[in-house]
Enzyme design. Sequence first.
Site, mmCIF file in Angstrom:
data_model
loop_
_atom_site.group_PDB
_atom_site.id
_atom_site.type_symbol
_atom_site.label_atom_id
_atom_site.label_comp_id
_atom_site.label_asym_id
_atom_site.label_seq_id
_atom_site.Cartn_x
_atom_site.Cartn_y
_atom_site.Cartn_z
ATOM 1 N N ASP A 281 0.881 -1.170 0.000
ATOM 2 C CA ASP A 281 0.000 0.000 0.000
ATOM 3 C C ASP A 281 0.916 1.217 0.000
ATOM 4 O O ASP A 281 1.791 1.352 0.858
ATOM 5 C CB ASP A 281 -0.869 -0.038 1.257
ATOM 6 C CG ASP A 281 -1.821 1.147 1.370
ATOM 7 O OD1 ASP A 281 -1.585 2.183 0.705
ATOM 8 O OD2 ASP A 281 -2.790 1.054 2.137
ATOM 9 N N VAL A 282 0.721 2.131 -0.964
ATOM 10 C CA VAL A 282 1.655 3.262 -1.099
ATOM 11 C C VAL A 282 1.569 4.230 0.068
ATOM 12 O O VAL A 282 2.391 5.149 0.157
ATOM 13 C CB VAL A 282 1.427 4.031 -2.425
ATOM 14 C CG1 VAL A 282 1.776 3.165 -3.616
ATOM 15 C CG2 VAL A 282 -0.013 4.546 -2.512
ATOM 16 N N LYS B 25 1.663 11.403 -16.349
ATOM 17 C CA LYS B 25 0.742 12.528 -16.496
ATOM 18 C C LYS B 25 -0.660 12.087 -16.068
ATOM 19 O O LYS B 25 -0.950 10.880 -16.065
ATOM 20 C CB LYS B 25 0.763 13.040 -17.949
ATOM 21 C CG LYS B 25 0.262 11.996 -18.979
ATOM 22 C CD LYS B 25 -1.243 12.027 -19.152
ATOM 23 C CE LYS B 25 -1.744 10.929 -20.032
ATOM 24 N NZ LYS B 25 -3.203 10.800 -20.011
ATOM 25 N N HIS C 46 4.579 10.586 -22.848
ATOM 26 C CA HIS C 46 5.087 9.743 -23.924
ATOM 27 C C HIS C 46 4.934 10.374 -25.300
ATOM 28 O O HIS C 46 5.584 9.960 -26.255
ATOM 29 C CB HIS C 46 4.420 8.358 -23.884
ATOM 30 C CG HIS C 46 2.999 8.343 -24.361
ATOM 31 N ND1 HIS C 46 1.930 8.588 -23.541
ATOM 32 C CD2 HIS C 46 2.480 8.098 -25.585
ATOM 33 C CE1 HIS C 46 0.820 8.495 -24.223
ATOM 34 N NE2 HIS C 46 1.109 8.196 -25.473
ATOM 35 N N GLU D 276 -10.242 10.062 -31.128
ATOM 36 C CA GLU D 276 -10.166 8.606 -31.007
ATOM 37 C C GLU D 276 -11.488 7.954 -31.389
ATOM 38 O O GLU D 276 -12.568 8.464 -31.047
ATOM 39 C CB GLU D 276 -9.839 8.219 -29.566
ATOM 40 C CG GLU D 276 -8.483 8.674 -29.083
ATOM 41 C CD GLU D 276 -8.202 8.172 -27.683
ATOM 42 O OE1 GLU D 276 -7.437 7.199 -27.555
ATOM 43 O OE2 GLU D 276 -8.744 8.751 -26.736
ATOM 44 N N ASP E 171 -6.851 14.881 -19.077
ATOM 45 C CA ASP E 171 -6.200 13.679 -19.587
ATOM 46 C C ASP E 171 -5.339 13.950 -20.814
ATOM 47 O O ASP E 171 -4.275 13.348 -20.978
ATOM 48 C CB ASP E 171 -7.259 12.630 -19.930
ATOM 49 C CG ASP E 171 -6.651 11.323 -20.407
ATOM 50 O OD1 ASP E 171 -5.774 10.781 -19.703
ATOM 51 O OD2 ASP E 171 -7.048 10.841 -21.485
ATOM 52 N N HIS F 219 -0.478 16.358 -23.074
ATOM 53 C CA HIS F 219 -0.086 15.944 -24.413
ATOM 54 C C HIS F 219 -0.194 17.083 -25.433
ATOM 55 O O HIS F 219 0.759 17.379 -26.164
ATOM 56 C CB HIS F 219 -0.978 14.797 -24.895
ATOM 57 C CG HIS F 219 -0.798 13.524 -24.133
ATOM 58 N ND1 HIS F 219 0.390 13.162 -23.534
ATOM 59 C CD2 HIS F 219 -1.651 12.497 -23.884
ATOM 60 C CE1 HIS F 219 0.253 11.987 -22.951
ATOM 61 N NE2 HIS F 219 -0.968 11.568 -23.143
ATOM 62 N N LYS G 104 -13.310 11.326 -27.470
ATOM 63 C CA LYS G 104 -13.441 9.872 -27.478
ATOM 64 C C LYS G 104 -14.712 9.463 -28.217
ATOM 65 O O LYS G 104 -15.663 10.234 -28.329
ATOM 66 C CB LYS G 104 -13.491 9.330 -26.047
ATOM 67 C CG LYS G 104 -12.133 9.225 -25.373
ATOM 68 C CD LYS G 104 -12.231 8.471 -24.071
ATOM 69 C CE LYS G 104 -10.848 8.157 -23.522
ATOM 70 N NZ LYS G 104 -10.096 7.268 -24.419
#
Length: 465
Positions: free
Chosen positions: A84-85, A134, A164, A202, A221, A226, A326
Amino acid sequence: MINRLAVFGATGDLCARFLLPGLAALCARGHLDDSFELVCSDQDDWDTEQFRSWAAEQLDEHGDELPAEARRAVAGAARFVRADVTDPDEVAAVIAGEGPLAVYLALPPSLFSSALSTVERCGLPGGSRIVLEKPFGENLDSAVELNQMLAGMVPEDAVFRVDHFLAMATVENVLGARLVNRVLEPVWNSAHISEVEIVWDEDLALEGRAGYYDNAGALRDMVQNHLLQLLCLVAMEPPNSLSERDLRDRKVDVLRSVRPLSDDDVVRGTRRARYGAGRLNGSVVPAYVDEEGVDPKRETETYAEVQLELDSRRWAGTTFRLRTGKALGSNRKEVAVHFKPVPHLPFGSAGEVQPNVLRFGLEHETVSLDLMGAGAQVRSFAPLTLTAQMTEPDLPPYGRLLLDALSGNAALSIRGDEAEEAWRLLDPVLSAWERCLVPMQEYPAGGDGPPDTSAEHDESADAQR
């Protein structure tokens, strides 16, 4: 070169689809040696053998183009530690070992702060690095808080805020096309370019990502990271070099030159929408609000469009339009640079003449130029497109980012002040949307997106004046 990588959130979609194949690509290219250690952690009640079996399945599905030997090597090298972080003892067991390591937080942004706090309490060996996915935070305040936490843990050049998109071959060709080719650089300004579209449309719906996406939305997002990164590469002044400092300084200059958005600007220049029920790629798709795991009360957008203006000598007068959506009927992913028409046509009535458009394909590594060529009739013209296929890169984007993080090359990571500037630009949009100043539109899945109501906004504004 760091030889230890600890991944938190290792049973998630990101690790399955991108990190494991990226590591296998590094292995196949000889960038990882036999001493490389991969420690994977999540809250699943698994042991190492279960994780290795799962990793092998994911590599076969998402990295089938990579050599089988490399896939087996990565899956076999992984060691799983349940943690658990927020638990210091459990996190300490993940990062325990000799020498520096790279800690990769493949976690939702809402967990970054608590995970970093726990890692700081455990202590990192000298020379270690931290890699964060991100979006970096959820707004400006959270980004500032994260930067302050990181500054107390490791030097700035040991923080990798990865995106990326910056490692995609096509994106690097945006810089190459404009900085290397004499024919483009002199016309790369508002005197010749009317508009730049940065589009990521997309033909995929939610695809089971409600746990993350419904808390983020299209603006957080895609646009905040991006698409703004692409804006920086298109609009930046030529750097003295592609070194870490020169490149990132010029990107920050672009973000600082973007004209701040008032509420009126947000109303006139942005759109938000979400998809309704429809047909997509031959299948029936439910409305976004009916997808499993979605809370309709969140008012999460699946389509976001933002129009920006830059107050700089090079770009004053050029419009930059950033858009993502989307469940759309087309899979359009490109940077489209629209040139102004020529000032005079000496051919009389030559029919419709379209201005030139330079397009950088963001998914299939293509560059194309829309021109006008000779038509079938005398003094007539017809559209002509010249297309070039770029050379396939030797590493996938996540392979490149992982190699940079392990080797310490921060040129393609996002600097702390850059992350804050990006949020500073879009916080006004989030605020106006939360106050419902911009209506939530709807579009059918498989359609072209929401109707453009900008003309209606303009007429309404004129009537009020």
